[in-house]
Design a protein around this motif. Structure first.
Motif, PDB file in Angstrom:
ATOM      1  N   ASN A  89       4.831 -12.137   9.681  1.00 23.49           N
ATOM      2  CA  ASN A  89       5.604 -12.397  10.887  1.00 23.49           C
ATOM      3  C   ASN A  89       6.089 -11.084  11.485  1.00 23.49           C
ATOM      4  N   GLU A  90       5.468 -10.706  12.590  1.00 27.00           N
ATOM      5  CA  GLU A  90       5.859  -9.496  13.309  1.00 27.00           C
ATOM      6  C   GLU A  90       6.658  -9.840  14.564  1.00 27.00           C
ATOM      7  N   GLY A  91       7.005 -11.105  14.702  1.00 29.38           N
ATOM      8  CA  GLY A  91       7.757 -11.568  15.874  1.00 29.38           C
ATOM      9  C   GLY A  91       9.252 -11.479  15.675  1.00 29.38           C
ATOM     10  N   GLU A  92       9.970 -12.133  16.581  1.00 29.36           N
ATOM     11  CA  GLU A  92      11.432 -12.094  16.555  1.00 29.36           C
ATOM     12  C   GLU A  92      12.045 -13.420  16.128  1.00 29.36           C
ATOM     13  N   VAL A  93      11.222 -14.446  15.907  1.00 30.08           N
ATOM     14  CA  VAL A  93      11.713 -15.750  15.449  1.00 30.08           C
ATOM     15  C   VAL A  93      10.918 -16.161  14.225  1.00 30.08           C
ATOM     16  N   GLU A  94      11.519 -17.028  13.401  1.00 28.98           N
ATOM     17  CA  GLU A  94      10.791 -17.480  12.222  1.00 28.98           C
ATOM     18  C   GLU A  94       9.598 -18.323  12.648  1.00 28.98           C
ATOM     19  N   SER A  95       8.597 -18.315  11.789  1.00 27.95           N
ATOM     20  CA  SER A  95       7.365 -19.037  12.066  1.00 27.95           C
ATOM     21  C   SER A  95       6.861 -19.641  10.767  1.00 27.95           C
ATOM     22  N   SER A  96       5.772 -20.401  10.850  1.00 25.98           N
ATOM     23  CA  SER A  96       5.193 -21.000   9.658  1.00 25.98           C
ATOM     24  C   SER A  96       3.702 -21.199   9.882  1.00 25.98           C
ATOM     25  N   LEU A  97       3.048 -21.821   8.905  1.00 25.28           N
ATOM     26  CA  LEU A  97       1.611 -22.042   8.997  1.00 25.28           C
ATOM     27  C   LEU A  97       1.264 -23.366   8.336  1.00 25.28           C
ATOM     28  N   ARG A  98       0.491 -24.183   9.043  1.00 29.69           N
ATOM     29  CA  ARG A  98      -0.038 -25.439   8.518  1.00 29.69           C
ATOM     30  C   ARG A  98      -1.514 -25.485   8.899  1.00 29.69           C
ATOM     31  N   ILE A  99      -2.348 -25.828   7.913  1.00 27.06           N
ATOM     32  CA  ILE A  99      -3.793 -25.936   8.141  1.00 27.06           C
ATOM     33  C   ILE A  99      -4.185 -27.385   7.884  1.00 27.06           C
ATOM     34  N   GLU A 100      -4.762 -28.030   8.878  1.00 23.52           N
ATOM     35  CA  GLU A 100      -5.163 -29.432   8.765  1.00 23.52           C
ATOM     36  C   GLU A 100      -6.560 -29.512   8.138  1.00 23.52           C
ATOM     37  N   LEU A 101      -6.585 -29.731   6.836  1.00 20.85           N
ATOM     38  CA  LEU A 101      -7.842 -29.882   6.109  1.00 20.85           C
ATOM     39  C   LEU A 101      -8.050 -31.368   5.811  1.00 20.85           C
ATOM     40  N   PRO A 102      -9.286 -31.809   5.672  1.00 16.17           N
ATOM     41  CA  PRO A 102      -9.524 -33.237   5.442  1.00 16.17           C
ATOM     42  C   PRO A 102      -8.861 -33.728   4.152  1.00 16.17           C
ATOM     43  N   GLY A 103      -7.932 -34.666   4.305  1.00 12.20           N
ATOM     44  CA  GLY A 103      -7.265 -35.269   3.164  1.00 12.20           C
ATOM     45  C   GLY A 103      -6.282 -34.386   2.421  1.00 12.20           C
ATOM     46  N   ASN A 104      -6.109 -33.133   2.853  1.00  8.92           N
ATOM     47  CA  ASN A 104      -5.269 -32.224   2.071  1.00  8.92           C
ATOM     48  C   ASN A 104      -4.749 -31.082   2.940  1.00  8.92           C
ATOM     49  N   ALA A 105      -3.833 -31.381   3.859  1.00  7.18           N
ATOM     50  CA  ALA A 105      -3.266 -30.323   4.695  1.00  7.18           C
ATOM     51  C   ALA A 105      -2.533 -29.323   3.807  1.00  7.18           C
ATOM     52  N   GLN A 106      -2.591 -28.056   4.190  1.00  7.23           N
ATOM     53  CA  GLN A 106      -1.914 -26.992   3.455  1.00  7.23           C
ATOM     54  C   GLN A 106      -0.834 -26.411   4.360  1.00  7.23           C
ATOM     55  N   GLU A 107       0.359 -26.192   3.799  1.00  9.25           N
ATOM     56  CA  GLU A 107       1.466 -25.698   4.607  1.00  9.25           C
ATOM     57  C   GLU A 107       2.377 -24.827   3.754  1.00  9.25           C
ATOM     58  N   LEU A 108       2.928 -23.792   4.372  1.00  9.38           N
ATOM     59  CA  LEU A 108       3.927 -22.971   3.687  1.00  9.38           C
ATOM     60  C   LEU A 108       5.139 -23.835   3.364  1.00  9.38           C
ATOM     61  N   ARG A 109       5.752 -23.583   2.222  1.00 10.67           N
ATOM     62  CA  ARG A 109       6.921 -24.362   1.808  1.00 10.67           C
ATOM     63  C   ARG A 109       8.137 -24.080   2.666  1.00 10.67           C
ATOM     64  N   GLU A 110       8.274 -22.861   3.138  1.00 10.51           N
ATOM     65  CA  GLU A 110       9.451 -22.460   3.908  1.00 10.51           C
ATOM     66  C   GLU A 110       9.015 -21.634   5.113  1.00 10.51           C
ATOM     67  N   PRO A 111       9.802 -21.662   6.189  1.00  9.32           N
ATOM     68  CA  PRO A 111       9.501 -20.806   7.339  1.00  9.32           C
ATOM     69  C   PRO A 111       9.555 -19.332   6.944  1.00  9.32           C
ATOM     70  N   VAL A 112       8.808 -18.519   7.662  1.00  6.88           N
ATOM     71  CA  VAL A 112       8.759 -17.078   7.399  1.00  6.88           C
ATOM     72  C   VAL A 112       9.631 -16.369   8.435  1.00  6.88           C
ATOM     73  N   PRO A 113      10.708 -15.731   7.995  1.00  4.76           N
ATOM     74  CA  PRO A 113      11.587 -15.011   8.930  1.00  4.76           C
ATOM     75  C   PRO A 113      10.884 -13.782   9.509  1.00  4.76           C
ATOM     76  N   PRO A 114      11.399 -13.245  10.610  1.00  5.90           N
ATOM     77  CA  PRO A 114      10.838 -12.011  11.165  1.00  5.90           C
ATOM     78  C   PRO A 114      10.800 -10.906  10.104  1.00  5.90           C
ATOM     79  N   ALA A 115       9.750 -10.101  10.161  1.00  6.16           N
ATOM     80  CA  ALA A 115       9.533  -8.961   9.257  1.00  6.16           C
ATOM     81  C   ALA A 115       9.293  -9.393   7.814  1.00  6.16           C
ATOM     82  N   GLN A 116       8.915 -10.644   7.588  1.00  9.21           N
ATOM     83  CA  GLN A 116       8.605 -11.144   6.247  1.00  9.21           C
ATOM     84  C   GLN A 116       7.180 -11.673   6.224  1.00  9.21           C
ATOM     85  N   ARG A 117       6.718 -12.032   5.033  1.00  9.10           N
ATOM     86  CA  ARG A 117       5.371 -12.576   4.869  1.00  9.10           C
ATOM     87  C   ARG A 117       5.383 -13.646   3.792  1.00  9.10           C
ATOM     88  N   ALA A 118       4.394 -14.532   3.858  1.00  7.20           N
ATOM     89  CA  ALA A 118       4.233 -15.570   2.840  1.00  7.20           C
ATOM     90  C   ALA A 118       2.782 -16.010   2.876  1.00  7.20           C
TER      91      ALA A 118
END
Length: 152
Positions: A89-118
């Motif tokens: 996250n190089e932005g100024e607001v927290e963000s996250s990631l969700r990938i819609e895979l067949p039968g098994n979506a994958q998503e970060l457990r927690e939002p990623v704050p600015p200047a952080q990574r997950a």
């Protein structure tokens, strides 16, 4: 033999049991600091929010997020390939990631704050196709924070 002599050993037995139980307990001073306790192993598709965790058997990919845009907005992986995607996250607001895979979506457990990574570690589908990824936070997807995972 009277009743008092017959059960005279009972207080000693109770005391020795309590003493034995007490020596097996750890005091709060003996416990390791909370920040030093880590889970050593994770299930194969467990989502990882720890940027220090590296899955050496996986394809290592990075997505940067800034100004409601993913860069790159398109990722390519092979069918059945083990994948680790790190969201930076190089932005100024927290963000996250969700990938819609067949039968098994994958998503970060927690939002990623600015200047952080997950990161997310998963296995790509065996079926080739194009699968959307996006930030599920607030209205970020509607504002354009989305992309595509292409499985070849």
């Amino acid at each position: 033999m009277n009743l008092r002599t017959s059960f005279g050993w009972l207080p000693l037995l109770v005391l020795s049991i309590l003493t034995a139980c007490d020596t097996n307990r750890r005091s709060a001073d003996d416990a390791p600091p909370a920040d030093s306790v880590r889970q050593e192993t994770a299930p194969p598709n467990m989502l990882e929010n720890d940027p220090t965790v590296q899955d050496s058997d996986s394809e290592q990919l990075e997505i940067r997020v800034q100004n409601l845009q993913f860069s790159p907005a398109e990722l390519r992986v092979k069918k059945g390939q083990r994948v680790q995607i790190m969201l930076i996250n190089e932005g100024e607001v927290e963000s996250s990631l969700r990938i819609e895979l067949p039968g098994n979506a994958q998503e970060l457990r927690e939002p990623v704050p600015p200047a952080q990574r997950a990161g997310i570690v998963f296995t790509a589908p065996e079926k080739a196709g194009t699968y959307p990824f996006y930030s599920p936070l607030r209205n970020q997807r509607d504002r354009g924070l989305s992309g595509q995972l292409i499985v070849e």
